[in-house]
Structures are given as structure tokens and as C-alpha cells.
Write a protein that holds these residues in place. Sequence first.
Motif, PDB file in Angstrom:
ATOM      1  N   VAL A   1       0.235  -1.115   0.365  1.00 41.42           N
ATOM      2  CA  VAL A   1      -0.390  -0.064   0.095  1.00 41.42           C
ATOM      3  C   VAL A   1       0.828   1.134  -0.209  1.00 41.42           C
ATOM      4  N   ALA A   2       1.687   1.332   0.725  1.00 44.08           N
ATOM      5  CA  ALA A   2       3.295   2.560   0.708  1.00 44.08           C
ATOM      6  C   ALA A   2       3.372   2.773  -0.112  1.00 44.08           C
ATOM      7  N   PHE A   3       3.671   1.459  -1.096  1.00 44.76           N
ATOM      8  CA  PHE A   3       4.362   1.468  -2.182  1.00 44.76           C
ATOM      9  C   PHE A   3       4.946   2.585  -3.142  1.00 44.76           C
ATOM     10  N   GLY A   4       3.039   3.146  -3.986  1.00 47.32           N
ATOM     11  CA  GLY A   4       2.994   4.696  -4.482  1.00 47.32           C
ATOM     12  C   GLY A   4       3.494   5.781  -3.888  1.00 47.32           C
ATOM     13  N   LEU A   5       3.658   5.274  -2.488  1.00 42.68           N
ATOM     14  CA  LEU A   5       3.817   6.701  -1.869  1.00 42.68           C
ATOM     15  C   LEU A   5       5.733   6.754  -1.691  1.00 42.68           C
ATOM     16  N   ARG A   6       6.190   5.733  -1.500  1.00 40.85           N
ATOM     17  CA  ARG A   6       7.527   5.922  -1.443  1.00 40.85           C
ATOM     18  C   ARG A   6       8.187   6.076  -2.799  1.00 40.85           C
ATOM     19  N   VAL A   7       7.984   5.894  -4.040  1.00 45.08           N
ATOM     20  CA  VAL A   7       8.396   5.711  -5.008  1.00 45.08           C
ATOM     21  C   VAL A   7       8.281   7.111  -5.139  1.00 45.08           C
ATOM     22  N   ARG A   8       7.791   8.262  -4.846  1.00 46.11           N
ATOM     23  CA  ARG A   8       8.245   9.801  -5.030  1.00 46.11           C
ATOM     24  C   ARG A   8       9.096  10.639  -5.486  1.00 46.11           C
ATOM     25  N   PRO A   9       9.225  11.230  -5.935  1.00 51.09           N
ATOM     26  CA  PRO A   9      10.338  11.813  -6.442  1.00 51.09           C
ATOM     27  C   PRO A   9      10.137  12.471  -4.561  1.00 51.09           C
ATOM     28  N   ARG A  10      11.780  12.832  -4.497  1.00 52.65           N
ATOM     29  CA  ARG A  10      12.207  13.282  -3.437  1.00 52.65           C
ATOM     30  C   ARG A  10      11.325  14.655  -2.579  1.00 52.65           C
ATOM     31  N   ARG A  11      11.308  15.668  -3.338  1.00 55.30           N
ATOM     32  CA  ARG A  11      10.602  16.478  -3.293  1.00 55.30           C
ATOM     33  C   ARG A  11       8.683  16.424  -3.294  1.00 55.30           C
ATOM     34  N   ALA A  12       9.025  15.297  -3.920  1.00 53.79           N
ATOM     35  CA  ALA A  12       7.409  15.862  -3.690  1.00 53.79           C
ATOM     36  C   ALA A  12       6.504  14.595  -2.208  1.00 53.79           C
ATOM     37  N   ARG A  13       7.961  13.722  -2.268  1.00 50.03           N
ATOM     38  CA  ARG A  13       7.647  13.127  -1.143  1.00 50.03           C
ATOM     39  C   ARG A  13       7.043  13.407   0.352  1.00 50.03           C
TER      40      ARG A  13
END
Length: 366
Positions: free
Chosen positions: A105-117
Motif C-alpha cells: 500500500v505504501a509503495f506508490g508513496l515511497r517511490v515519489r521523487p524526494r521533493r514530492a515525497r
Amino acid sequence: MEVGPHGLRHVRIRVESVTKRFGAFVALRDVTLEVQSGELVALLGPSGSGKTSLLRVISGLDLPDAGRVFLDGRDATTRSLRERNVGFVFQHYALFRHMSVFENVAFGLRVRPRRARAAEEDIRGRVSRLLELVQLEAYANRLPSQLSGGQRQRVALARALAVEPRVLLLDEPFGSLDAKVRKELRRWLRRLHDELHVTSIFVTHDQEEALELADRVVIMNQGGIEQVGTPDDVYARPVSPFVFQFLGDVNFFHARIDGTTLRVAGAAIDLTEERVAAGEARVFVRPHLLTISARPSGPGAFPARVVRVNAAGPLVRVELVTPAGDPVRVEMSQERYQELRPARDAEVFVSFGARDAYVTRSPDAE
């Protein structure tokens, strides 16, 4: 829910004159469709009708050969799925087998670019809330292989919702599940949608599923849209023989229209209010709108012989045959069955009213 200047929900998705080809095969033919913000819309049709192709074009997984896709009024035709901020749930879950439920479930949140994470604390909080929402908080540390099919599909849905998509797309989300789990999950999905109001489109070939779940149903056939409407609209007021036959069981009769009279299977039915052109016709009637009686109830009844009776369940299904050999299926309540008690080989009379039938000219007569 988003409201425009006139109090109406604005259009979240607009598909405009979209055509999609795969070699010589035309999957979509000049399709135009609007989906309002907060709607739950079903794409319904037989295999090969273009349902999944339309969903993939809306998502950005496939690009149209012609036409455009708009999200919130902006042209998104050439944008990728990630750029469109669309959540996609596949029929076969597509979960990461080596990751726990929580990490899936967390995957899509964790792979965001650092600035958007988001911060780790915020990610964990959001995932925990989502697992609670889909009633899987107790399964956070399990692997997908340790879950049932219905639980895996809920994980896939939570993962799609984690990135807060503007649009949620579901491709046959319950297609690989057994009938009982399908029914439970679709009721659950409807409750979840009513709570979140995420604009959603789901593909299904199951008529009951579409009619039970959706705010509106888009009926597709041979790459085009046959009809769009509420479940009641498409079921009770079909615009074509295809729609009538596709949505549930139906009896088909060859008939003739003489003036204001419909002549079918020896019966003469008044068509005064229907205004159908004279000539050869086709008549479609749903089984539950046919009436069986022991005696003729006037010129609008035709004889038939009982072939089989299935009295299991809340509705009794009676199979009959006319003197011409045409099959007829009738559904009646248990109460009516107890009154009539039609036995095998019994001679009965079948009737229906003009308003209960869908009448159209025969193709050869047009």
C-alpha cells in the motif's frame, strides 16, 4: 463533491471522439463520453466490445489513434498514467509478492521523487488509515500469499487510493473471485465509494454487478457506445434490441403489426399508445413480465405447454413451448405459483401488455 457555478458537478473526465486500432481491428470507434466528478460509472458489454480499451485510453496506458482525453478540462491525451494522477486496479491484483500488505500500500508513496515525497511518519499514518478503511489493519504484516482473493483485491484498491488519485479505474476488479465473494466485495465497494466520492470507472461483463453498483452504466458493443444512463434507464428503457437482450433474460418473438394491433404467437395485443410502424416486427419481453393463466384472458393471450418448472428460490422459473415450437420462459412469485401450480405438460395461456414489451421493426422490413 465539487459543485460548479450552476450547482452541478463538473466534468472530471471527457473522452472526445476517440478511436483506437490494433492492426486491422478497431477496438474503439469514435467514442465520446463524459463522467461527472464523484460518479461511479460502469463500462458494461460483451468480450471485445471495447470496455478495457476505453479504460486504458482514459488511464494513459494506451494512446488513442484519434480523438482526445480531458481530465478536469485539461487535455491529457499524451500524458502518462502517473502524470494524470490516475489510480488503476487490475483484475489479478498485481501485488508485489515479496512485500507485506503495508509495504504494498505504501509503495506508490515511497517511490515519489524526494521533493514530492511525504515524511515517513505521514506515509505510515496514511497507510494505516487506508488499511483501516479497507478493513485489513490486522493483516498489515502479512504477505499477499497469506490472504484470500477478496483480501488481495482490497489491498490493491488501498494501494491505488494511497496516492490520492483524481480518478480511480478498475478493470474487472472482481472477475477472478467466486460468486459469493464478488457480491460481498461489490457491496463493500459501493459503501467505500459513497464515503470517499472518488470519481471511478469500472469495467465488467456482469450485468447484475453493473446495475447494482453504478450511478450510471455505459453499455458498449463492437467498439461503440449503445446507451448511457442510470441502471433503471438502461434496464427499463433500452434504446436498442442489443441493450434489451444483453441486460438480463429475454423472450424473443416474431410478430406482425397490423394498424394498432400486434399479432404474436396467435395473440392480438393493442398497440394504440405505442405507435410502431406496420409490418413485420420483433418483440422482446422479459420473463417476469409474462403472465400465465389456466384460461385465456382475452385476445391478448396465446396457448403454450409447460415443459419444465424450477421452483427453487424466491422466483419460480417456468419453461414453456408454443404450438409453433417456440420456447418461452416465464418467472413468477412463489405466491402466484402456489395459486396456479402449473404441472409439466399442462396447457396454459401466456399474456403480456404492450408496455411490457420492446417492439421494433424486423431488419428485413426496414
